[in-house]
Scaffold this motif. Structure first.
Motif, PDB file in Angstrom:
ATOM      1  N   GLY A   1       0.775 -18.121  59.856  1.00  0.00           N
ATOM      2  CA  GLY A   1       1.731 -18.142  58.744  1.00  0.00           C
ATOM      3  C   GLY A   1       2.480 -19.449  58.630  1.00  0.00           C
ATOM      4  O   GLY A   1       2.158 -20.436  59.307  1.00  0.00           O
TER       5      GLY A   1
ATOM      6  N   LYS B   1     -11.130  -6.174  64.579  1.00  0.00           N
ATOM      7  CA  LYS B   1     -10.061  -5.175  64.481  1.00  0.00           C
ATOM      8  C   LYS B   1      -9.304  -5.467  63.198  1.00  0.00           C
ATOM      9  O   LYS B   1      -8.521  -6.409  63.129  1.00  0.00           O
ATOM     10  CB  LYS B   1      -9.132  -5.307  65.685  1.00  0.00           C
ATOM     11  CG  LYS B   1      -8.401  -4.059  66.117  1.00  0.00           C
ATOM     12  CD  LYS B   1      -7.588  -3.345  65.070  1.00  0.00           C
ATOM     13  CE  LYS B   1      -6.145  -3.796  65.021  1.00  0.00           C
ATOM     14  NZ  LYS B   1      -5.391  -3.257  63.876  1.00  0.00           N
TER      15      LYS B   1
ATOM     16  N   GLY C   1      -6.123  -3.190  69.054  1.00  0.00           N
ATOM     17  CA  GLY C   1      -5.928  -4.647  69.040  1.00  0.00           C
ATOM     18  C   GLY C   1      -5.677  -5.186  70.438  1.00  0.00           C
ATOM     19  O   GLY C   1      -6.295  -6.172  70.868  1.00  0.00           O
TER      20      GLY C   1
ATOM     21  N   GLU D   1       9.898 -17.156  57.935  1.00  0.00           N
ATOM     22  CA  GLU D   1       8.942 -16.645  56.945  1.00  0.00           C
ATOM     23  C   GLU D   1       9.481 -15.307  56.432  1.00  0.00           C
ATOM     24  O   GLU D   1       9.690 -14.376  57.212  1.00  0.00           O
ATOM     25  CB  GLU D   1       7.599 -16.442  57.657  1.00  0.00           C
ATOM     26  CG  GLU D   1       6.447 -16.176  56.731  1.00  0.00           C
ATOM     27  CD  GLU D   1       5.113 -16.133  57.484  1.00  0.00           C
ATOM     28  OE1 GLU D   1       5.050 -15.583  58.593  1.00  0.00           O
ATOM     29  OE2 GLU D   1       4.124 -16.648  56.929  1.00  0.00           O
TER      30      GLU D   1
ATOM     31  N   GLY E   1      -2.652  -1.944  66.247  1.00  0.00           N
ATOM     32  CA  GLY E   1      -2.643  -3.184  67.005  1.00  0.00           C
ATOM     33  C   GLY E   1      -2.327  -2.948  68.471  1.00  0.00           C
ATOM     34  O   GLY E   1      -2.934  -3.547  69.358  1.00  0.00           O
TER      35      GLY E   1
ATOM     36  N   THR F   1       2.940 -11.682  67.514  1.00  0.00           N
ATOM     37  CA  THR F   1       1.713 -11.030  67.975  1.00  0.00           C
ATOM     38  C   THR F   1       0.705 -12.093  68.430  1.00  0.00           C
ATOM     39  O   THR F   1      -0.037 -11.876  69.398  1.00  0.00           O
ATOM     40  CB  THR F   1       1.125 -10.126  66.881  1.00  0.00           C
ATOM     41  OG1 THR F   1       2.146  -9.228  66.434  1.00  0.00           O
ATOM     42  CG2 THR F   1      -0.040  -9.312  67.392  1.00  0.00           C
TER      43      THR F   1
ATOM     44  N   TRP G   1      -3.395  -7.555  57.033  1.00  0.00           N
ATOM     45  CA  TRP G   1      -3.541  -6.678  55.865  1.00  0.00           C
ATOM     46  C   TRP G   1      -3.392  -7.399  54.541  1.00  0.00           C
ATOM     47  O   TRP G   1      -3.608  -6.810  53.491  1.00  0.00           O
ATOM     48  CB  TRP G   1      -2.493  -5.557  55.934  1.00  0.00           C
ATOM     49  CG  TRP G   1      -1.140  -6.035  56.416  1.00  0.00           C
ATOM     50  CD1 TRP G   1      -0.639  -5.919  57.680  1.00  0.00           C
ATOM     51  CD2 TRP G   1      -0.131  -6.745  55.660  1.00  0.00           C
ATOM     52  NE1 TRP G   1       0.619  -6.501  57.765  1.00  0.00           N
ATOM     53  CE2 TRP G   1       0.953  -7.009  56.541  1.00  0.00           C
ATOM     54  CE3 TRP G   1      -0.044  -7.168  54.329  1.00  0.00           C
ATOM     55  CZ2 TRP G   1       2.107  -7.687  56.126  1.00  0.00           C
ATOM     56  CZ3 TRP G   1       1.103  -7.841  53.928  1.00  0.00           C
ATOM     57  CH2 TRP G   1       2.157  -8.093  54.823  1.00  0.00           C
ATOM     58  N   ASN G   2      -2.979  -8.673  54.567  1.00  0.00           N
ATOM     59  CA  ASN G   2      -2.637  -9.286  53.280  1.00  0.00           C
ATOM     60  C   ASN G   2      -3.850  -9.734  52.464  1.00  0.00           C
ATOM     61  O   ASN G   2      -3.853  -9.601  51.245  1.00  0.00           O
ATOM     62  CB  ASN G   2      -1.625 -10.423  53.469  1.00  0.00           C
ATOM     63  CG  ASN G   2      -2.030 -11.431  54.505  1.00  0.00           C
ATOM     64  OD1 ASN G   2      -3.005 -11.245  55.240  1.00  0.00           O
ATOM     65  ND2 ASN G   2      -1.290 -12.519  54.591  1.00  0.00           N
TER      66      ASN G   2
ATOM     67  N   ILE H   1      -7.536  -9.242  62.384  1.00  0.00           N
ATOM     68  CA  ILE H   1      -7.151  -9.759  61.070  1.00  0.00           C
ATOM     69  C   ILE H   1      -6.009  -8.929  60.457  1.00  0.00           C
ATOM     70  O   ILE H   1      -5.807  -7.781  60.837  1.00  0.00           O
ATOM     71  CB  ILE H   1      -8.373  -9.864  60.117  1.00  0.00           C
ATOM     72  CG1 ILE H   1      -8.899  -8.487  59.717  1.00  0.00           C
ATOM     73  CG2 ILE H   1      -9.477 -10.707  60.734  1.00  0.00           C
ATOM     74  CD1 ILE H   1      -9.952  -8.538  58.624  1.00  0.00           C
TER      75      ILE H   1
ATOM     76  N   GLU I   1      -4.296  -1.882  60.373  1.00  0.00           N
ATOM     77  CA  GLU I   1      -4.066  -0.472  60.045  1.00  0.00           C
ATOM     78  C   GLU I   1      -3.609  -0.318  58.594  1.00  0.00           C
ATOM     79  O   GLU I   1      -3.988   0.627  57.899  1.00  0.00           O
ATOM     80  CB  GLU I   1      -2.975   0.022  61.006  1.00  0.00           C
ATOM     81  CG  GLU I   1      -2.427   1.377  60.737  1.00  0.00           C
ATOM     82  CD  GLU I   1      -0.918   1.428  60.976  1.00  0.00           C
ATOM     83  OE1 GLU I   1      -0.321   2.407  60.537  1.00  0.00           O
ATOM     84  OE2 GLU I   1      -0.365   0.495  61.593  1.00  0.00           O
TER      85      GLU I   1
ATOM     86  N   PHE J   1      -7.357 -14.886  65.735  1.00  0.00           N
ATOM     87  CA  PHE J   1      -6.276 -13.986  65.324  1.00  0.00           C
ATOM     88  C   PHE J   1      -5.569 -14.556  64.106  1.00  0.00           C
ATOM     89  O   PHE J   1      -5.261 -15.748  64.058  1.00  0.00           O
ATOM     90  CB  PHE J   1      -5.264 -13.832  66.479  1.00  0.00           C
ATOM     91  CG  PHE J   1      -4.022 -13.095  66.060  1.00  0.00           C
ATOM     92  CD1 PHE J   1      -3.985 -11.705  66.053  1.00  0.00           C
ATOM     93  CD2 PHE J   1      -2.887 -13.790  65.636  1.00  0.00           C
ATOM     94  CE1 PHE J   1      -2.839 -11.017  65.629  1.00  0.00           C
ATOM     95  CE2 PHE J   1      -1.737 -13.110  65.226  1.00  0.00           C
ATOM     96  CZ  PHE J   1      -1.719 -11.727  65.226  1.00  0.00           C
TER      97      PHE J   1
ATOM     98  N   GLN K   1       8.066  -3.500  55.836  1.00  0.00           N
ATOM     99  CA  GLN K   1       8.169  -4.884  55.351  1.00  0.00           C
ATOM    100  C   GLN K   1       9.243  -4.985  54.263  1.00  0.00           C
ATOM    101  O   GLN K   1       9.983  -5.956  54.201  1.00  0.00           O
ATOM    102  CB  GLN K   1       6.820  -5.357  54.794  1.00  0.00           C
ATOM    103  CG  GLN K   1       5.760  -5.602  55.850  1.00  0.00           C
ATOM    104  CD  GLN K   1       6.082  -6.797  56.741  1.00  0.00           C
ATOM    105  OE1 GLN K   1       6.285  -6.642  57.937  1.00  0.00           O
ATOM    106  NE2 GLN K   1       6.147  -7.985  56.170  1.00  0.00           N
TER     107      GLN K   1
ATOM    108  N   CYS L   1       0.124 -16.299  53.992  1.00  0.00           N
ATOM    109  CA  CYS L   1       0.500 -17.230  55.048  1.00  0.00           C
ATOM    110  C   CYS L   1       0.787 -18.610  54.476  1.00  0.00           C
ATOM    111  O   CYS L   1       1.692 -19.299  54.908  1.00  0.00           O
ATOM    112  CB  CYS L   1      -0.598 -17.295  56.098  1.00  0.00           C
ATOM    113  SG  CYS L   1      -2.221 -17.485  55.395  1.00  0.00           S
TER     114      CYS L   1
ATOM    115  N   SER M   1       1.223 -12.545  62.722  1.00  0.00           N
ATOM    116  CA  SER M   1       2.560 -13.085  62.982  1.00  0.00           C
ATOM    117  C   SER M   1       2.573 -13.950  64.255  1.00  0.00           C
ATOM    118  O   SER M   1       1.776 -13.736  65.170  1.00  0.00           O
ATOM    119  CB  SER M   1       3.543 -11.925  63.155  1.00  0.00           C
ATOM    120  OG  SER M   1       3.179 -11.154  64.279  1.00  0.00           O
TER     121      SER M   1
END
Ligand code: NAP
Ligand code: MG
Length: 486
Positions: free
Chosen positions: A257, A180, A217, A388, A213, A237, A156-157, A154, A183, A231, A335, A289, A234
């Motif tokens: 996303g 997972k 990950g 995005e 990851g 990934t 971080w958002n 998963i 981070e 998952f 970011q 997303c 992005s």
């Protein structure tokens, strides 16, 4: 203010025990750039132990989770929803500090997490197979079975919401989990896992392996003994993990996303549409997303809509999450740098920043803030229209008629959500059918998160569905049993 005791263990959760890792990772507060705490940095051997613990719990002799009936799972999930609500304040503080999101939103996210556990708790004992009329000397039924060990990676958002969405559904269906978290933000997730174990979730039903990851990950996605992989993150990934899972023929759900459009027609109720257009892009500082990151507006109202939005953008303020402003910081320096580079390139290409928000007067100096902004005068096919950006940046395009609106809406490889603002019922239906995306909202955007509403993508936005009953079904597979009798 968070106290040291509010932070979760700096360890992995494996088979009901908190387990050390040889090294740990620093967790930074995005609003200040200051260190908050540390988390475990799990390696492939932790992931392996976690998968074994999940297997044991699912099918081993000590498999307590496997012995629970649907009703027992339902009751536990419902009770856990109450537990989450009872810890809402502390969980929201963790999520707010860890992600930088405004406190009111963090509280809403914890409430949504509890709602997932309540929804899937209610659904756990209402999911069943079918009987099929076949030859007269046969009885045929389908059994809806859990996969077994579900790997969940998963982002971080929305750590707590996505925890709720994935964990509640997989547990409700009878699976066990190795999760997972990201981070960059996993404190609320670790605290939720701690609460789950403290509130009677059998050992091994949920295992959590924090770390990178590329280490934890990648080891999880390629593990030969996982039975399902979900998952969120992005597209790049997503491709990696799907390829890794394919080596062992593991089914995957990918949520990757979008570049979702909001279509505003001249007959729209602008008093309802414009605040929703703003919220759709600044929520979570645009790191969502399903953000409504493209505004498509009909020619005859374009100038007045842009003027109105400029005023609204100029009034937006950025600050640390605790200050509860309109926008928090981005998650990390990487970011921010990535977005600023794209914005500089856009400006160099003649794209106009029609309006911009401001930093609140006392906002911390070390935060990863990017001001909310509205971009106009965008050349056809420019990358800001189809990539995005994952920040509080809204791009505007003008259309003449319904056909052009539909063509622009679909001019992307993504397809997650769309908003349609019009009073014309026929047009609402034509566009709802014509738009290539997993969700369409008419005269609203996002349906307030809607844990009950199936969610997922088309094309580069991924495949498979989470949320609602579809999400629960996607954590099960069908077995057909055909019994011949006299
Ligand atoms: P990401 O790489 O896709 O990260 C998502 C999750 O995958 C994290 O838990 C990450 O771990 C893990 N991961 C990374 N590399 C992996 C690998 N090789 N094998 C297995 N797992 C792996 O996303 P990001 O780098 O954090 O963000 C980059 C972009 O992704 C953003 O700009 C945004 O466009 C997009 N994104 C989309 C969503 C969404 O909700 N759809 C969410 C986040 C980001 P670590 O982060 O701990 O290394
Ligand atoms: Mg990351």
């Amino acid at each position: 203010m968070l106290k040291t005791t509010d932070f979760p263990p700096q360890q992995a959760l494996i088979g009901g025990d908190w387990v050390n890792s040889a090294t740990t990772l620093e967790v930074e507060a995005p609003a200040t750039g200051e260190p908050l705490t540390r988390i475990a940095r799990c390696q492939p051997d932790h992931v392996d132990a976690a998968v074994k613990a999940a297997q044991q719990s699912f099918s081993g002799q000590s498999g307590e989770w496997a012995s629970w009936s649907a009703r027992q799972r339902s009751e536990w999930l419902l009770r856990f929803a109450d537990t989450i609500e009872g810890h809402q304040e502390q969980l929201a503080q963790l999520e707010c500090a860890d992600t930088g999101k405004p406190m009111a939103q963090a509280k809403g996210d914890i409430a949504a997490c509890a709602r997932y556990f309540r929804f899937y708790g209610g659904a756990a004992d209402k999911l069943h197979g079918e009987t099929i009329p076949f030859e007269t000397d046969f009885a045929v039924m389908t059994l809806r079975e859990p996969y077994g060990v579900c790997a969940q990676i998963i982002p971080w958002n929305y750590p707590s919401q996505i925890f709720g969405r994935c964990v509640a559904a997989a547990l409700a269906a009878g699976n066990t989990i190795v999760l997972k978290p990201a981070e960059d933000a996993c404190l609320s997730v670790l605290r939720l896992a701690e609460l789950a174990v403290d509130h009677g979730l059998p050992a091994g039903a949920l295992n959590v392996v924090p770390g990178l990851g590329s280490e934890a990950g990648a080891a999880l996605a390629s593990h030969p003994d996982i039975d399902h992989l979900s998952f969120t993150g992005s597209p790049e990934t997503g491709t990696h993990v799907a390829q890794a899972a394919a080596q062992h023929h593991v089914p995957v759900t990918l949520e990757l996303g979008g570049k979702s459009p909001q279509l505003v027609f001249a007959d729209a109720d602008l008093d309802a549409a414009l605040p929703a257009v703003i919220k759709g892009i600044i929520q979570n500082a645009g790191q969502t997303c399903s953000a409504g990151s493209r505004l498509l507006v009909q020619r005859e109202i374009a100038d007045s809509v842009v003027a109105n939005l400029c005023e609204r953008f100029a009034a937006l303020r950025c600050d640390a999450g605790e200050a509860d402003a309109d926008c928090g910081p981005l998650i990390n320096a990487r970011q921010k740098a990535k977005l600023e580079e794209r914005l500089a390139a856009a400006k160099a290409d003649g794209i106009r920043v029609a309006a911009m928000g401001q930093l609140a007067p006392n906002a911390p100096t070390g935060g990863h803030f990017v001001l909310p902004q509205l971009l106009t005068d965008i050349p056809k096919g420019h990358e800001v229209l189809h990539e995005e950006l994952f920040g509080p940046v809204l791009v505007v395009q003008v259309f003449e008629d319904e056909a052009e609106a539909l063509a622009l809406a679909n001019a992307t490889d993504f397809g997650l959500c769309a908003g349609i603002w019009t009073r014309d019922g026929g047009r609402q239906l034509r566009l709802a059918k014509g738009i290539r995306s997993g969700q369409v909202f008419v005269n609203n955007y996002g349906a307030a998160g809607g844990v009950e509403l199936p969610f997922g993508g088309v094309g580069r936005s991924g495949h498979g569905r989470e949320k609602g009953f579809e999400g629960l079904r996607s954590y099960t597979r069908i077995k057909t049993v055909a019994i011949k009798h006299n």
